[in-house]
Design a protein around this motif. Sequence first.
Motif, PDB file in Angstrom:
ATOM      1  N   GLY A   1       0.522  -0.781  -0.129  1.00 49.09           N
ATOM      2  CA  GLY A   1       0.206  -0.526   0.113  1.00 49.09           C
ATOM      3  C   GLY A   1       0.888   1.373  -0.135  1.00 49.09           C
ATOM      4  N   PHE A   2       2.108   1.406  -0.206  1.00 46.26           N
ATOM      5  CA  PHE A   2       2.960   2.072  -0.412  1.00 46.26           C
ATOM      6  C   PHE A   2       3.288   3.196  -1.172  1.00 46.26           C
ATOM      7  CE2 PHE A   2       4.344   0.282   3.737  1.00 46.26           C
ATOM      8  CZ  PHE A   2       4.542   0.780   4.633  1.00 46.26           C
ATOM      9  N   LYS A   3       3.377   4.289  -1.561  1.00 51.36           N
ATOM     10  CA  LYS A   3       3.126   5.347  -2.847  1.00 51.36           C
ATOM     11  C   LYS A   3       4.757   6.024  -2.769  1.00 51.36           C
ATOM     12  CE  LYS A   3      -0.656   4.034  -4.134  1.00 51.36           C
ATOM     13  NZ  LYS A   3      -0.940   2.815  -5.351  1.00 51.36           N
ATOM     14  N   ARG A   4       4.692   6.581  -1.944  1.00 57.32           N
ATOM     15  CA  ARG A   4       5.909   7.564  -2.344  1.00 57.32           C
ATOM     16  C   ARG A   4       7.096   6.424  -1.772  1.00 57.32           C
ATOM     17  NH1 ARG A   4       5.568  12.496  -2.825  1.00 57.32           N
ATOM     18  NH2 ARG A   4       7.379  12.963  -1.665  1.00 57.32           N
ATOM     19  N   ILE A   5       7.880   5.939  -2.474  1.00 62.51           N
ATOM     20  CA  ILE A   5       8.868   4.856  -1.539  1.00 62.51           C
ATOM     21  C   ILE A   5       9.861   5.769  -1.685  1.00 62.51           C
ATOM     22  CG2 ILE A   5       9.667   2.373  -2.798  1.00 62.51           C
ATOM     23  CD1 ILE A   5       7.502   1.943  -2.980  1.00 62.51           C
ATOM     24  N   GLY A   6      10.955   5.472  -1.068  1.00 62.42           N
ATOM     25  CA  GLY A   6      12.272   6.556  -1.632  1.00 62.42           C
ATOM     26  C   GLY A   6      13.381   5.453  -1.556  1.00 62.42           C
ATOM     27  N   PHE A   7      14.677   5.954  -1.676  1.00 67.59           N
ATOM     28  CA  PHE A   7      15.772   5.238  -1.661  1.00 67.59           C
ATOM     29  C   PHE A   7      16.913   6.524  -1.262  1.00 67.59           C
ATOM     30  CE2 PHE A   7      18.664   2.300  -4.524  1.00 67.59           C
ATOM     31  CZ  PHE A   7      18.767   1.708  -3.479  1.00 67.59           C
ATOM     32  N   ALA A   8      17.832   6.075  -0.297  1.00 70.05           N
ATOM     33  CA  ALA A   8      18.494   7.072   0.327  1.00 70.05           C
ATOM     34  C   ALA A   8      19.698   5.619  -0.020  1.00 70.05           C
ATOM     35  CB  ALA A   8      18.539   7.136   1.807  1.00 70.05           C
ATOM     36  N   LEU A   9      20.555   6.251  -1.130  1.00 68.55           N
ATOM     37  CA  LEU A   9      21.845   5.268  -0.961  1.00 68.55           C
ATOM     38  C   LEU A   9      23.168   6.261  -1.351  1.00 68.55           C
ATOM     39  CD1 LEU A   9      22.626   2.314  -2.537  1.00 68.55           C
ATOM     40  CD2 LEU A   9      22.096   3.818  -4.580  1.00 68.55           C
ATOM     41  N   SER A  10      24.403   5.805  -0.807  1.00 68.24           N
ATOM     42  CA  SER A  10      25.285   6.223  -1.188  1.00 68.24           C
ATOM     43  C   SER A  10      26.211   6.199  -2.188  1.00 68.24           C
ATOM     44  CB  SER A  10      26.969   5.879  -0.089  1.00 68.24           C
ATOM     45  OG  SER A  10      28.225   5.783  -0.465  1.00 68.24           O
ATOM     46  N   GLY A  11      25.975   7.515  -3.169  1.00 71.77           N
ATOM     47  CA  GLY A  11      26.709   7.832  -4.969  1.00 71.77           C
ATOM     48  C   GLY A  11      28.022   6.368  -4.596  1.00 71.77           C
ATOM     49  N   ASN A  12      28.974   7.213  -3.770  1.00 75.07           N
ATOM     50  CA  ASN A  12      29.937   5.598  -3.923  1.00 75.07           C
ATOM     51  C   ASN A  12      30.107   4.116  -3.592  1.00 75.07           C
ATOM     52  OD1 ASN A  12      31.855   8.483  -4.267  1.00 75.07           O
ATOM     53  ND2 ASN A  12      32.333   8.724  -1.902  1.00 75.07           N
ATOM     54  N   PHE A  13      29.152   4.231  -2.379  1.00 78.86           N
ATOM     55  CA  PHE A  13      28.597   2.279  -2.639  1.00 78.86           C
ATOM     56  C   PHE A  13      27.977   2.162  -3.457  1.00 78.86           C
ATOM     57  CE2 PHE A  13      26.187  -1.010  -1.270  1.00 78.86           C
ATOM     58  CZ  PHE A  13      26.725  -1.317   0.155  1.00 78.86           C
TER      59      PHE A  13
ATOM     60  N   ARG B   1      28.463   3.720  -6.781  1.00 77.05           N
ATOM     61  CA  ARG B   1      29.189   2.813  -7.764  1.00 77.05           C
ATOM     62  C   ARG B   1      30.069   1.618  -7.492  1.00 77.05           C
ATOM     63  NH1 ARG B   1      29.605   8.512  -8.229  1.00 77.05           N
ATOM     64  NH2 ARG B   1      30.602   8.495  -6.033  1.00 77.05           N
ATOM     65  N   ARG B   2      30.290   1.002  -6.531  1.00 70.47           N
ATOM     66  CA  ARG B   2      30.664  -0.272  -6.344  1.00 70.47           C
ATOM     67  C   ARG B   2      29.947  -1.227  -7.008  1.00 70.47           C
ATOM     68  NH1 ARG B   2      34.016  -0.722  -2.237  1.00 70.47           N
ATOM     69  NH2 ARG B   2      33.400  -3.419  -1.767  1.00 70.47           N
ATOM     70  N   VAL B   3      29.069  -0.929  -7.518  1.00 69.19           N
ATOM     71  CA  VAL B   3      27.988  -1.717  -7.820  1.00 69.19           C
ATOM     72  C   VAL B   3      27.711  -1.761  -9.243  1.00 69.19           C
ATOM     73  CG1 VAL B   3      27.416  -3.376  -5.694  1.00 69.19           C
ATOM     74  CG2 VAL B   3      25.675  -0.951  -6.461  1.00 69.19           C
ATOM     75  N   ASN B   4      28.918  -0.835  -9.547  1.00 72.55           N
ATOM     76  CA  ASN B   4      28.411  -0.250 -11.213  1.00 72.55           C
ATOM     77  C   ASN B   4      27.256   0.280 -11.312  1.00 72.55           C
ATOM     78  OD1 ASN B   4      30.408  -1.548 -12.620  1.00 72.55           O
ATOM     79  ND2 ASN B   4      29.522  -2.477 -13.645  1.00 72.55           N
ATOM     80  N   GLY B   5      26.601   0.573  -9.889  1.00 70.10           N
ATOM     81  CA  GLY B   5      24.889   1.780 -10.396  1.00 70.10           C
ATOM     82  C   GLY B   5      24.123   0.803 -10.335  1.00 70.10           C
ATOM     83  N   LEU B   6      23.821  -0.325 -10.119  1.00 64.96           N
ATOM     84  CA  LEU B   6      22.832  -1.271 -10.240  1.00 64.96           C
ATOM     85  C   LEU B   6      21.976  -1.551  -9.221  1.00 64.96           C
ATOM     86  CD1 LEU B   6      24.719  -4.495 -11.008  1.00 64.96           C
ATOM     87  CD2 LEU B   6      23.539  -2.927 -12.820  1.00 64.96           C
ATOM     88  N   TRP B   7      22.732  -0.921  -7.850  1.00 65.10           N
ATOM     89  CA  TRP B   7      21.066  -0.309  -6.694  1.00 65.10           C
ATOM     90  C   TRP B   7      20.126   0.751  -7.689  1.00 65.10           C
ATOM     91  CZ3 TRP B   7      20.747  -3.992  -3.716  1.00 65.10           C
ATOM     92  CH2 TRP B   7      21.807  -4.551  -3.436  1.00 65.10           C
ATOM     93  N   GLY B   8      21.004   1.678  -7.995  1.00 65.88           N
ATOM     94  CA  GLY B   8      20.238   3.146  -8.302  1.00 65.88           C
ATOM     95  C   GLY B   8      19.491   2.900  -9.602  1.00 65.88           C
ATOM     96  N   ALA B   9      20.085   2.165 -10.395  1.00 66.32           N
ATOM     97  CA  ALA B   9      19.375   1.485 -11.831  1.00 66.32           C
ATOM     98  C   ALA B   9      18.359   0.149 -12.049  1.00 66.32           C
ATOM     99  CB  ALA B   9      19.938   0.936 -12.738  1.00 66.32           C
ATOM    100  N   GLY B  10      17.968  -0.544 -10.398  1.00 65.56           N
ATOM    101  CA  GLY B  10      17.267  -1.395 -10.350  1.00 65.56           C
ATOM    102  C   GLY B  10      15.739   0.102 -10.194  1.00 65.56           C
TER     103      GLY B  10
END
Length: 371
Positions: free
Chosen positions: A193-205, A207-216
């Motif tokens: 039931g959640f709509k406003r789903i935020g994502f808090a992520l270190s940009g440097n972290f 980059r350790r995974v080729n940006g795949l967290w943010g991409a997902g």
Amino acid sequence: MRRRSDTPSLARIAEEAGVSRAAVSMALRHHPRIPIATRERIEAIAKRLGWKPNPLLAEAMSAIRAGQPPADRVTLAWVTTFPEREGWRNIHFFSRVHDGADARAARAGYKLEHFWLGDARGNVSRLSDILYNRGINGLIIAPMAAPGPLELAWKHFAAATVGFSVTSPRLHRVTDNHTASVRVGVTRLRGAGFKRIGFALSGNFDRRVNGLWGAGYLWQMHEVGEFQEELLHRPPELDETLFIRWVRETKPDAILSVDRRIPEWLAGAGMRIPRDVAYVNLDIPADDGTMAGVYQDPESIGAACVDMVAGQLLRHERGLPEKPRTVIIDGRWVDGATAPACDPESDAAKEADTLLCNLGKFPELLPSAFD
């Protein structure tokens, strides 16, 4: 005088199982001509009698069949490059990847030994010489403290690495399914039931995974038409003050992250989890239900690294691969106290299950299966 071995002979196992020696040999090598039920019965008998896989023999027989002289290789190297020798152990994921690799190596008859770049005074050429002179040619490159190159004398070694921190050269690698994990987190939260789903992520972290967290996250939020740029908090490093300011300004009703400090930060700011804001962690330390999120199964990642290196050794492959392979190990979703669970029969739950399907522990394959 011939030394007595406690390992049962093929003949003894065959007699106990009521099959031929050839059938035992093929069963213990996972040969497809032996039915699975028969193979499992023979393996159970062999294990009861004390049989253990012998990588020396497996590699020797493989070398003989290839017309090459057999080599004596039993130790695999766990190679670390952190500033401190044991610094990698402070990161639970890295430590558990090692535990999985160590257990897998032991089951397969190998020994996993830690080699630290600092013991070679930070000199990769010296470390290469140490490994080569020790007769070690199977390497598992642990995640590095920061992404970067690693220029060992690769021509001598069969190798695999964990994740993406080794930026060059391109090696075989094993990693978890970062993109799918985020998509599952978004899907599960929407199903609850959640709509406003935020994502808090270190940009440097990231980059350790080729940006795949943010991409997902971007992929799934665009997919459902709910992406709002303000809900993505991605500074170079997460800071408590800036994070709480972001939460108060954007008012997400749920937050995805991989940083376990966030529940403490939210509680310190007077916010209740999950009543005021739900929280999902994409790298939970244990699947015990205290935290909702994805258990990445680091032990299986370590086990898969051993299998990749063992396969190369048994095929006599050394040097940089012409076509590096990436093995992706799915994690598994775990319902927990920090976020309401969605209905397991709902469309959201079923959709999430198609994105991230871990059906159990990594299969206990024998190194000879790669022969």
